[in-house]
Design an enzyme around this catalytic site. Structure first.
Site, PDB file in Angstrom:
ATOM      1  N   VAL A  65       0.812  -1.229   0.000  1.00 39.79           N
ATOM      2  CA  VAL A  65       0.000   0.000   0.000  1.00 39.79           C
ATOM      3  C   VAL A  65       0.842   1.276   0.000  1.00 39.79           C
ATOM      4  O   VAL A  65       0.300   2.368  -0.152  1.00 39.79           O
ATOM      5  CB  VAL A  65      -1.007   0.048   1.178  1.00 39.79           C
ATOM      6  CG1 VAL A  65      -2.112  -0.982   0.992  1.00 39.79           C
ATOM      7  CG2 VAL A  65      -0.312  -0.086   2.520  1.00 39.79           C
ATOM      8  N   SER A 143      -7.037   3.446  15.912  1.00 43.79           N
ATOM      9  CA  SER A 143      -6.681   2.612  17.067  1.00 43.79           C
ATOM     10  C   SER A 143      -6.956   3.453  18.303  1.00 43.79           C
ATOM     11  O   SER A 143      -7.021   4.691  18.220  1.00 43.79           O
ATOM     12  CB  SER A 143      -5.189   2.259  17.022  1.00 43.79           C
ATOM     13  OG  SER A 143      -4.742   1.756  18.278  1.00 43.79           O
ATOM     14  N   TYR A 156       3.636   4.931  16.678  1.00 44.55           N
ATOM     15  CA  TYR A 156       2.319   4.326  16.379  1.00 44.55           C
ATOM     16  C   TYR A 156       1.201   5.280  16.803  1.00 44.55           C
ATOM     17  O   TYR A 156       0.225   5.468  16.062  1.00 44.55           O
ATOM     18  CB  TYR A 156       2.209   2.968  17.078  1.00 44.55           C
ATOM     19  CG  TYR A 156       0.989   2.163  16.691  1.00 44.55           C
ATOM     20  CD1 TYR A 156       0.838   1.654  15.394  1.00 44.55           C
ATOM     21  CD2 TYR A 156      -0.019   1.894  17.611  1.00 44.55           C
ATOM     22  CE1 TYR A 156      -0.292   0.907  15.046  1.00 44.55           C
ATOM     23  CE2 TYR A 156      -1.135   1.145  17.273  1.00 44.55           C
ATOM     24  CZ  TYR A 156      -1.275   0.657  15.986  1.00 44.55           C
ATOM     25  OH  TYR A 156      -2.392  -0.077  15.638  1.00 44.55           O
TER      26      TYR A 156
HETATM   27  P1  NAI Z   1      -2.159  -8.100  11.169  1.00 39.54           P
HETATM   28  O1  NAI Z   1      -0.708  -7.795  11.261  1.00 39.54           O
HETATM   29  O2  NAI Z   1      -2.683  -9.322  11.797  1.00 39.54           O
HETATM   30  O3  NAI Z   1      -2.649  -8.059   9.649  1.00 39.54           O
HETATM   31  C1  NAI Z   1      -2.281  -6.978   8.838  1.00 39.54           C
HETATM   32  C2  NAI Z   1      -2.388  -7.361   7.392  1.00 39.54           C
HETATM   33  O4  NAI Z   1      -1.930  -6.213   6.645  1.00 39.54           O
HETATM   34  C3  NAI Z   1      -1.484  -8.539   7.011  1.00 39.54           C
HETATM   35  O5  NAI Z   1      -2.182  -9.435   6.164  1.00 39.54           O
HETATM   36  C4  NAI Z   1      -0.323  -7.868   6.308  1.00 39.54           C
HETATM   37  O6  NAI Z   1       0.290  -8.691   5.312  1.00 39.54           O
HETATM   38  C5  NAI Z   1      -0.980  -6.655   5.691  1.00 39.54           C
HETATM   39  N1  NAI Z   1      -0.019  -5.569   5.425  1.00 39.54           N
HETATM   40  C6  NAI Z   1       0.952  -5.120   6.245  1.00 39.54           C
HETATM   41  N2  NAI Z   1       1.682  -4.172   5.626  1.00 39.54           N
HETATM   42  C7  NAI Z   1       1.155  -4.023   4.403  1.00 39.54           C
HETATM   43  C8  NAI Z   1       1.492  -3.233   3.279  1.00 39.54           C
HETATM   44  N3  NAI Z   1       2.544  -2.389   3.315  1.00 39.54           N
HETATM   45  N4  NAI Z   1       0.741  -3.334   2.166  1.00 39.54           N
HETATM   46  C9  NAI Z   1      -0.305  -4.198   2.104  1.00 39.54           C
HETATM   47  N5  NAI Z   1      -0.661  -4.990   3.127  1.00 39.54           N
HETATM   48  C10 NAI Z   1       0.071  -4.913   4.256  1.00 39.54           C
HETATM   49  O7  NAI Z   1      -2.878  -6.813  11.836  1.00 39.54           O
HETATM   50  P2  NAI Z   1      -4.330  -6.672  12.471  1.00 39.54           P
HETATM   51  O8  NAI Z   1      -4.233  -6.905  13.913  1.00 39.54           O
HETATM   52  O9  NAI Z   1      -5.291  -7.418  11.660  1.00 39.54           O
HETATM   53  O10 NAI Z   1      -4.537  -5.090  12.292  1.00 39.54           O
HETATM   54  C11 NAI Z   1      -5.154  -4.540  11.170  1.00 39.54           C
HETATM   55  C12 NAI Z   1      -5.260  -3.033  11.392  1.00 39.54           C
HETATM   56  O11 NAI Z   1      -5.936  -2.777  12.625  1.00 39.54           O
HETATM   57  C13 NAI Z   1      -3.909  -2.317  11.489  1.00 39.54           C
HETATM   58  O12 NAI Z   1      -3.995  -1.077  10.830  1.00 39.54           O
HETATM   59  C14 NAI Z   1      -3.736  -2.105  12.982  1.00 39.54           C
HETATM   60  O13 NAI Z   1      -2.920  -0.998  13.261  1.00 39.54           O
HETATM   61  C15 NAI Z   1      -5.151  -1.908  13.431  1.00 39.54           C
HETATM   62  N6  NAI Z   1      -5.377  -2.226  14.818  1.00 39.54           N
HETATM   63  C16 NAI Z   1      -5.064  -3.470  15.315  1.00 39.54           C
HETATM   64  C17 NAI Z   1      -5.264  -3.756  16.639  1.00 39.54           C
HETATM   65  C18 NAI Z   1      -4.873  -5.062  17.242  1.00 39.54           C
HETATM   66  O14 NAI Z   1      -4.766  -5.119  18.477  1.00 39.54           O
HETATM   67  N7  NAI Z   1      -4.654  -6.124  16.493  1.00 39.54           N
HETATM   68  C19 NAI Z   1      -5.872  -2.757  17.533  1.00 39.54           C
HETATM   69  C20 NAI Z   1      -6.140  -1.490  16.916  1.00 39.54           C
HETATM   70  C21 NAI Z   1      -5.913  -1.251  15.602  1.00 39.54           C
HETATM   71  C1  1HS Z   2      -2.134  -2.337  18.295  1.00 36.64           C
HETATM   72  C2  1HS Z   2      -3.441  -1.723  18.588  1.00 36.64           C
HETATM   73  O1  1HS Z   2      -3.639  -0.583  17.818  1.00 36.64           O
HETATM   74  C3  1HS Z   2      -3.712  -1.469  20.037  1.00 36.64           C
HETATM   75  S1  1HS Z   2      -2.586  -0.331  20.834  1.00 36.64           S
HETATM   76  C4  1HS Z   2      -3.142  -0.563  22.515  1.00 36.64           C
HETATM   77  C5  1HS Z   2      -2.136  -1.213  23.381  1.00 36.64           C
HETATM   78  S2  1HS Z   2      -2.768  -1.448  24.969  1.00 36.64           S
HETATM   79  O2  1HS Z   2      -3.220  -0.196  25.522  1.00 36.64           O
HETATM   80  O3  1HS Z   2      -3.870  -2.420  24.944  1.00 36.64           O
HETATM   81  O4  1HS Z   2      -1.643  -1.976  25.749  1.00 36.64           O
END
Ligand code: NAI
Ligand code: 1HS
Length: 255
Positions: A65, A143, A156
């Site tokens: 992306v 987030s 972040y």
């Molecule tokens: P994940 O790491 O499990 O999945 C992310 C996906 O994005 C993967 O399939 C990866 O290959 C893809 N990706 C990474 N970099 C990329 C790039 N440059 N171009 C295209 N695809 C790319 O992450 P998750 O947990 O599913 O998180 C998704 C979104 O939610 C992120 O933006 C994250 O910051 C946000 N988020 C996640 C939280 C969590 O606790 N897991 C909490 C709050 C927000």
């Molecule tokens: C990675 C995702 O955006 C959550 S950041 C929150 C970290 S914590 O407050 O649950 O330790």
């Protein structure tokens, strides 16, 4: 096909796994066709295939992306495959630890590129078509880290704060074209790769208790709980939501 997204054609960045893939499942359940754009092209194809095996309409594309030309090409291919674009979920993101005094400029740049430029480029690629057709829905993923300060997550927090306010800017500008832009702000979702990275940074009972104590509900979120909120914001059920920053965080940012 029935459901609150029947007939909608929606791109999901980072759609091969985690929250993105869970959202794809929910959108397909609600009648949408989905295009999964992911850095991991093989996984995007396999994940899309698993949705088609379940009767859905899904396509996978490998794309970084942060790469302007690759994003434009993937969005064009997704448009052709689905027969149009009604929605975009800007979900691809990366996280990292580090404080202002001990983090590297390279780590800041990487997080800026994926989380912010990686929201801008796909949005830029879909907007002209949405303006022309006079409708569209874009959901960005912020987030809790985009709303409150979290120690040791300086870059972040900074980039997710940028995504939150970019949402407001886009919402304000494109509403007159019939395009609604909103944001979901999840709390920690432990089951994804990012969740494992986050929680795995310190698995001691003390660290876990400290982390959970921030969540009034007393638990982390599930990817499905985020996906349902995204589906709502992409659907007409949220027709008066414009620039909403929707906390899906078990109350973490309410205290
Ligand atoms: P994940 O790491 O499990 O999945 C992310 C996906 O994005 C993967 O399939 C990866 O290959 C893809 N990706 C990474 N970099 C990329 C790039 N440059 N171009 C295209 N695809 C790319 O992450 P998750 O947990 O599913 O998180 C998704 C979104 O939610 C992120 O933006 C994250 O910051 C946000 N988020 C996640 C939280 C969590 O606790 N897991 C909490 C709050 C927000
Ligand atoms: C990675 C995702 O955006 C959550 S950041 C929150 C970290 S914590 O407050 O649950 O330790």
């Amino acid at each position: 096909m029935s459901g609150k997204l029947a007939g909608r054609k929606i791109i999901i960045t980072g759609g091969a796994a985690g929250i993105g893939f869970m959202t794809a499942k929910v959108l397909v359940r609600e009648g949408a066709a989905v295009a999964l754009l992911d850095l991991d092209g093989a996984k995007a194809t396999a994940s899309a295939k698993s949705l088609t095996a379940d009767g859905g309409k899904a396509f996978g594309f490998g794309v970084n992306v942060t790469d302007e030309a690759a994003v434009n090409a993937a969005v064009a291919a997704a448009r052709t495959a689905m027969g149009g674009i009604d929605g975009l979920f800007n979900n691809a993101g990366i996280a990292g630890f580090g404080s202002v005094h001990d983090s590297s400029p390279a780590s800041w740049q990487a997080m800026w590129d994926v989380n912010v430029i990686g929201t801008y480029l796909p949005s830029r690629a879909v907007l002209p078509g949405m303006i022309e057709q006079k409708h569209g829905a874009i959901v960005n993923v912020g987030s809790v880290a985009g709303v409150v300060g979290i120690p040791t997550m300086a870059a972040y927090c900074a980039v997710k704060g940028a995504v939150v306010n970019l949402t407001r800017q886009m919402a304000a500008e494109y509403a007159k074209h019939g395009i609604r832009v909103n944001c979901v702000c999840p709390g920690t979702v432990g089951e994804t790769a990012m969740g494992h990275f986050l929680v795995g940074s310190d698995t001691s009972a003390e660290a876990m208790a400290r982390r959970l104590a921030k969540y009034p509900l007393g638990r982390f979120g599930k990817a499905e709980e985020i996906a349902e909120a995204v589906a709502f914001l992409l659907s007409d059920a949220s027709s008066y939501c414009v620039g909403s920053i929707l906390a899906v965080d078990g109350g973490m940012t309410a205290i």
